[in-house]
Scaffold this motif. Sequence first.
Motif, PDB file in Angstrom:
ATOM      1  N   GLU A  71       0.871  -0.840   0.325  1.00  0.00           N
ATOM      2  CA  GLU A  71       0.324   0.291  -0.070  1.00  0.00           C
ATOM      3  C   GLU A  71       0.508   1.349   0.381  1.00  0.00           C
ATOM      4  N   PRO A  72       0.771   2.329  -0.819  1.00  0.00           N
ATOM      5  CA  PRO A  72       1.142   3.471  -0.377  1.00  0.00           C
ATOM      6  C   PRO A  72       1.135   4.206   0.028  1.00  0.00           C
ATOM      7  N   GLY A  73       0.359   4.585   1.248  1.00  0.00           N
ATOM      8  CA  GLY A  73      -0.310   5.044   1.650  1.00  0.00           C
ATOM      9  C   GLY A  73      -0.680   6.452   1.862  1.00  0.00           C
ATOM     10  N   PRO A  74      -1.202   7.389   2.713  1.00  0.00           N
ATOM     11  CA  PRO A  74      -1.779   8.844   1.449  1.00  0.00           C
ATOM     12  C   PRO A  74      -0.870   9.309   0.683  1.00  0.00           C
ATOM     13  N   GLY A  75      -1.587   9.701   0.350  1.00  0.00           N
ATOM     14  CA  GLY A  75      -0.621  11.392  -0.306  1.00  0.00           C
ATOM     15  C   GLY A  75      -0.063  12.511   0.884  1.00  0.00           C
ATOM     16  N   ALA A  76      -1.084  12.356   1.566  1.00  0.00           N
ATOM     17  CA  ALA A  76      -0.448  13.469   2.482  1.00  0.00           C
ATOM     18  C   ALA A  76       1.124  13.116   3.456  1.00  0.00           C
TER      19      ALA A  76
ATOM     20  N   LEU B 120      13.560   7.360   0.814  1.00  0.00           N
ATOM     21  CA  LEU B 120      11.886   7.775   0.505  1.00  0.00           C
ATOM     22  C   LEU B 120      11.799   7.785  -0.464  1.00  0.00           C
ATOM     23  N   ALA B 121      12.950   7.876  -1.803  1.00  0.00           N
ATOM     24  CA  ALA B 121      12.650   7.987  -3.047  1.00  0.00           C
ATOM     25  C   ALA B 121      12.451   6.691  -3.893  1.00  0.00           C
ATOM     26  N   ASP B 122      12.923   5.531  -3.108  1.00  0.00           N
ATOM     27  CA  ASP B 122      13.226   4.579  -3.339  1.00  0.00           C
ATOM     28  C   ASP B 122      11.479   3.598  -3.151  1.00  0.00           C
ATOM     29  N   ALA B 123      11.743   4.012  -2.032  1.00  0.00           N
ATOM     30  CA  ALA B 123       9.929   3.239  -1.017  1.00  0.00           C
ATOM     31  C   ALA B 123       8.545   4.306  -2.886  1.00  0.00           C
ATOM     32  N   ALA B 124       8.476   5.698  -3.105  1.00  0.00           N
ATOM     33  CA  ALA B 124       7.815   5.872  -3.376  1.00  0.00           C
ATOM     34  C   ALA B 124       7.668   5.622  -5.044  1.00  0.00           C
TER      35      ALA B 124
ATOM     36  N   LEU C 181       4.716   5.663  -6.861  1.00  0.00           N
ATOM     37  CA  LEU C 181       4.342   6.980  -6.695  1.00  0.00           C
ATOM     38  C   LEU C 181       5.479   8.219  -7.415  1.00  0.00           C
ATOM     39  N   HIS C 182       5.420   8.200  -8.629  1.00  0.00           N
ATOM     40  CA  HIS C 182       6.447   8.951  -9.593  1.00  0.00           C
ATOM     41  C   HIS C 182       6.455  10.369  -9.391  1.00  0.00           C
ATOM     42  N   GLN C 183       5.686  11.285  -9.198  1.00  0.00           N
ATOM     43  CA  GLN C 183       5.774  12.652  -8.912  1.00  0.00           C
ATOM     44  C   GLN C 183       6.615  12.424  -7.144  1.00  0.00           C
TER      45      GLN C 183
ATOM     46  N   LYS D 275      14.033  12.606  -4.937  1.00  0.00           N
ATOM     47  CA  LYS D 275      15.194  12.450  -5.949  1.00  0.00           C
ATOM     48  C   LYS D 275      16.241  13.876  -5.758  1.00  0.00           C
ATOM     49  N   GLU D 276      15.168  15.222  -6.304  1.00  0.00           N
ATOM     50  CA  GLU D 276      15.054  16.550  -6.330  1.00  0.00           C
ATOM     51  C   GLU D 276      15.918  17.026  -4.766  1.00  0.00           C
ATOM     52  N   ALA D 277      15.373  16.371  -4.356  1.00  0.00           N
ATOM     53  CA  ALA D 277      15.726  16.895  -3.009  1.00  0.00           C
ATOM     54  C   ALA D 277      16.861  16.396  -2.124  1.00  0.00           C
ATOM     55  N   VAL D 278      16.974  15.172  -3.287  1.00  0.00           N
ATOM     56  CA  VAL D 278      18.223  14.519  -2.649  1.00  0.00           C
ATOM     57  C   VAL D 278      20.386  14.682  -3.701  1.00  0.00           C
TER      58      VAL D 278
END
Length: 78
Positions: free
Chosen positions: A31-36, A54-58, A63-65, A71-74
């Motif tokens: 399950e992806p979890g809530p967007g929030a 977190l990027a890998d988990a997304a 959850l590509h966005q 990844k930008e934050a990394v």
Amino acid sequence: MGSPSGGMGEVAGYRVADYLLRHVRRLREAEPGPGALWDAFVAHATDPDDLRRLADAAEARGLHQSAAQLKEAVASAG
């Protein structure tokens, strides 16, 4: 297993069987979890290692966005 009364230092209730716990974990991992939740990760995570995980988990959850934002934050964190 604790007593129904659950006195001091005792578990009030029952322990989950290992096989049931593993089964539920497998279901929940997909399950992806809530967007929030992912919005909060993007907004507040700062540690580069955490951001990578977190990027890998997304990405694994489709959850590509959120993955792209993390990844930008990394990249920004170095």
